[in-house]
Design a protein around this motif. Sequence first.
Motif, short mmCIF file in Angstrom:
data_model
loop_
_atom_site.label_atom_id
_atom_site.label_comp_id
_atom_site.label_asym_id
_atom_site.label_seq_id
_atom_site.Cartn_x
_atom_site.Cartn_y
_atom_site.Cartn_z
N LEU A 187 -78.81 0.43 -46.54
CA LEU A 187 -78.42 -0.77 -45.80
C LEU A 187 -76.94 -0.75 -45.43
N ALA A 188 -76.06 -0.39 -46.35
CA ALA A 188 -74.63 -0.39 -46.07
C ALA A 188 -74.25 0.67 -45.04
N SER A 189 -74.80 1.86 -45.17
CA SER A 189 -74.47 2.90 -44.20
C SER A 189 -75.08 2.61 -42.84
N GLY A 190 -76.27 2.05 -42.81
CA GLY A 190 -76.87 1.66 -41.53
C GLY A 190 -76.07 0.57 -40.85
N TRP A 191 -75.58 -0.39 -41.63
CA TRP A 191 -74.76 -1.45 -41.06
C TRP A 191 -73.44 -0.91 -40.51
N THR A 192 -72.85 0.05 -41.20
CA THR A 192 -71.61 0.66 -40.72
C THR A 192 -71.84 1.37 -39.39
N ILE A 193 -72.91 2.11 -39.29
CA ILE A 193 -73.21 2.83 -38.05
C ILE A 193 -73.47 1.85 -36.91
N VAL A 194 -74.24 0.81 -37.17
CA VAL A 194 -74.53 -0.18 -36.13
C VAL A 194 -73.26 -0.92 -35.70
N SER A 195 -72.40 -1.26 -36.66
CA SER A 195 -71.17 -1.98 -36.31
C SER A 195 -70.21 -1.11 -35.51
N ARG A 196 -70.27 0.21 -35.68
CA ARG A 196 -69.42 1.10 -34.89
C ARG A 196 -69.95 1.27 -33.47
N LEU A 197 -71.25 1.32 -33.33
CA LEU A 197 -71.84 1.62 -32.02
C LEU A 197 -71.95 0.40 -31.12
N LEU A 198 -72.06 -0.80 -31.69
CA LEU A 198 -72.16 -2.00 -30.86
C LEU A 198 -70.76 -2.53 -30.55
N PRO A 199 -70.47 -2.84 -29.30
CA PRO A 199 -69.13 -3.35 -28.97
C PRO A 199 -68.92 -4.77 -29.47
N ASP A 200 -67.64 -5.19 -29.48
CA ASP A 200 -67.30 -6.54 -29.92
C ASP A 200 -67.92 -7.59 -29.01
N SER A 201 -67.80 -7.38 -27.70
CA SER A 201 -68.37 -8.30 -26.72
C SER A 201 -68.58 -7.55 -25.42
N THR A 202 -69.40 -8.09 -24.55
CA THR A 202 -69.69 -7.39 -23.31
C THR A 202 -68.69 -7.74 -22.21
N GLY A 203 -68.11 -8.92 -22.24
CA GLY A 203 -67.19 -9.33 -21.18
C GLY A 203 -65.74 -8.99 -21.46
N ASN A 204 -65.47 -8.38 -22.58
CA ASN A 204 -64.10 -8.09 -22.99
C ASN A 204 -63.67 -6.72 -22.46
N LYS A 205 -62.41 -6.59 -22.09
CA LYS A 205 -61.90 -5.30 -21.61
C LYS A 205 -61.78 -4.29 -22.75
N TYR A 206 -61.40 -4.78 -23.92
CA TYR A 206 -61.25 -3.91 -25.09
C TYR A 206 -62.47 -4.11 -25.98
N LEU A 207 -63.43 -3.19 -25.90
CA LEU A 207 -64.69 -3.37 -26.60
C LEU A 207 -64.61 -3.06 -28.09
N TYR A 208 -63.64 -2.26 -28.49
CA TYR A 208 -63.49 -1.85 -29.88
C TYR A 208 -62.05 -2.12 -30.31
N PRO A 209 -61.78 -2.19 -31.63
CA PRO A 209 -60.41 -2.53 -32.04
C PRO A 209 -59.36 -1.51 -31.61
N TYR A 210 -59.73 -0.24 -31.51
CA TYR A 210 -58.77 0.78 -31.11
C TYR A 210 -59.29 1.48 -29.86
N SER A 211 -59.51 0.73 -28.80
CA SER A 211 -60.12 1.29 -27.59
C SER A 211 -59.09 2.06 -26.76
N LEU A 212 -59.59 2.96 -25.95
CA LEU A 212 -58.71 3.73 -25.08
C LEU A 212 -58.07 2.84 -24.02
N ASN A 213 -58.76 1.81 -23.57
CA ASN A 213 -58.17 0.88 -22.59
C ASN A 213 -56.92 0.22 -23.15
N LEU A 214 -56.96 -0.15 -24.42
CA LEU A 214 -55.79 -0.74 -25.07
C LEU A 214 -54.64 0.27 -25.14
N ILE A 215 -54.95 1.51 -25.48
CA ILE A 215 -53.93 2.55 -25.55
C ILE A 215 -53.33 2.81 -24.18
N PHE A 216 -54.16 2.84 -23.14
CA PHE A 216 -53.67 3.04 -21.78
C PHE A 216 -52.76 1.90 -21.35
#
Length: 174
Positions: A57-86
């Motif tokens: 359960l814990a490892s499955g939740w970690t994998i799912v939380s990494r693969l699903l973005p924070d939101s669909t309408g947001n420019k930065y989908l992940y906390p350390y996204s490439l858009n933010l770095i750019f």
Amino acid sequence: MFPPHPEPISINHDLLARILNLRKLYWMSIFFTFPALFFGWIMITWADSAMGFGLFLASGWTIVSRLLPDSTGNKYLYPYSLNLIFDLNLLINSRRLKDVLVDEDVEIDTTLICCKLINPLWEVGNVRCSNCNRILLDHPRPDLGRVREEGFIKGLARVLILDGRPLLSLKDKE
């Protein structure tokens, strides 16, 4: 190399290197959860173990939380996204562009560069120019791995709950 937690951080190449390293670690965590997922599945299949279910359960939740973005309408989908770095790199380059324009006595367009002495600082809630106080990037600062005063137990709970995401990202965007 960075100031203590609540203080703003200057936007420079050391910060970009830290965010790139954290991004790499963030995505590498998927590969470190595969052994726990595998052993959890083995333990559930042959031993009917509660520990195996917890690992699975814990490892499955970690994998799912990494693969699903924070939101669909947001420019930065992940906390350390490439858009933010750019975007942060564009702020560094705009500081260099300002220096070139001032040296060549060219009129500065204030829509691109806020003032003649641009100094972007990343506060907790957004990136502001320290001289004119203009918001240059409206994105809260993610967890950068700096030492905080909250202690080990509270820090561990914060890292597990927020998963590197900024606490202010949970606020409603208008």
